[in-house]
Scaffold this motif. Structure first.
Motif, PDB file in Angstrom:
ATOM      1  N   HIS A   1       0.874  -1.184   0.000  1.00  0.00           N
ATOM      2  CA  HIS A   1       0.000   0.000   0.000  1.00  0.00           C
ATOM      3  C   HIS A   1       0.910   1.233   0.000  1.00  0.00           C
TER       4      HIS A   1
ATOM      5  N   HIS B   1       2.155   5.422   0.683  1.00  0.00           N
ATOM      6  CA  HIS B   1       2.119   6.584   1.584  1.00  0.00           C
ATOM      7  C   HIS B   1       2.723   7.776   0.858  1.00  0.00           C
TER       8      HIS B   1
ATOM      9  N   HIS C   1       4.838   0.073   0.673  1.00  0.00           N
ATOM     10  CA  HIS C   1       5.486  -0.893   1.557  1.00  0.00           C
ATOM     11  C   HIS C   1       4.474  -1.930   2.006  1.00  0.00           C
TER      12      HIS C   1
HETATM   13 MN    MN Z   1       1.762   1.677   5.894  1.00  0.00          MN
END
Ligand code: MN
Length: 287
Positions: A57, A59, A101
């Motif tokens: 996912h 960021h 990550h």
């Molecule tokens: Mn995360």
């Protein structure tokens, strides 16, 4: 600056897709206190036996801090980092302009820890992504410093605004920085903080203007920093300032382009981004 009034931030239970069979207790952002310094997110989980399974996912605009009290977690990211983190060690990922990550627990024993986010300031939030692992943090008696300076100990972890995080097993009394605001998480049991009882799992926001922190028996996580004078827009895993930045990051992620590369060594499907709400998102004041 007028000293802020202490305020107990009760945790709220949130379902977390990646954590099975248990509850995650979230204390930041809180509707009355959204940030402590640049700390903008705090999830506390465990110590039950559980499995953390968080597939790839993205960021942006933040740093993630993974900190364990019990158990082990493997981190993988788009830079090729592969790092197991154990209790007392710090995994610090700088998302900057964008990263993906994945984090997964190892084994099936008790898992107890926190996931924190640091909002990157405007001057740093577009920086290149990075990852650091710190296995030898400064320690003295019951104090271990994750980030910044506390009790005369200085962490080597690289952060980009005046900030502190320390794990402390009291009782102990420590001089602190009056220009910082502080908050204290009671990790295992109720803990008395400057004469006030913090219930287990609660985060006592202490405000600024303090010159000393007196911690009773028990283990806590101390967070602090210079109050952030930037308004954040937090949506899903992104920390930004404007709606359009969120849309651009979401589209880049969903489109599978270069901004968010694959997690090296992890071929699981990416966690899909949620659908955007039908309104324009706005940055919010920190109080
Ligand atoms: Mn995360």
């Amino acid at each position: 600056m007028i000293p802020a009034t202490p305020e107990l931030l009760e945790p709220r239970d949130v379902p977390l897709g990646g954590l099975r069979a248990t509850t995650v207790r979230r204390t930041l952002p809180h509707k009355r206190v959204r940030t402590v310094g640049a700390w903008c997110f705090l999830d506390h989980y465990g110590p039950d036996s559980q499995e953390m399974v968080v597939p790839p996912h993205p960021h942006i605009g933040l740093q993630t801090v993974s900190w364990l009290f019990d158990g082990e977690v493997d981190h993988r990211d788009a830079l090729g980092s592969l790092q197991r983190v154990r209790p007392g060690e710090l995994n610090l990922m700088t998302a900057g302009h964008g990263i993906t990550h994945a984090e997964d627990s190892v084994g099936d024993g008790p898992l107890h820890g926190v996931q924190l986010w640091v909002a990157l300031t405007d001057a740093h939030r577009e920086r290149a992504p990075g990852f650091g692992h710190y296995a030898n943090l400064p320690v003295d008696g019951g104090v271990k410093v994750l980030v910044g300076e506390f009790a005369g100990l200085v962490s080597p972890a690289e952060v980009y605004s005046p900030l502190v995080a320390a794990q402390v097993s009291g009782p102990v009394s420590v001089p602190v920085e009056p220009d910082f605001e502080y908050a204290v998480l009671a990790v295992d049991s109720p803990v008395v903080v400057n004469g006030m009882t913090v219930p287990h799992g609660g985060l006592m926001y202490l405000g600024w203007g303090l010159d000393r922190l007196s911690l009773g028996s028990g283990r806590v996580l101390v967070l602090g920093g210079e109050p952030l004078d930037e308004q954040l827009l937090m949506w899903w895993n992104f920390v930004a300032r404007t709606h359009d930045e969120i849309v651009a990051a979401r589209e880049a992620y969903q489109g599978g382009g270069a901004r968010f590369g694959p997690v090296i060594g992890d071929s699981r499907p990416f966690i899909p981004a949620p659908v955007m709400p039908g309104i324009r998102l706005k940055a919010r004041p920190n109080r």
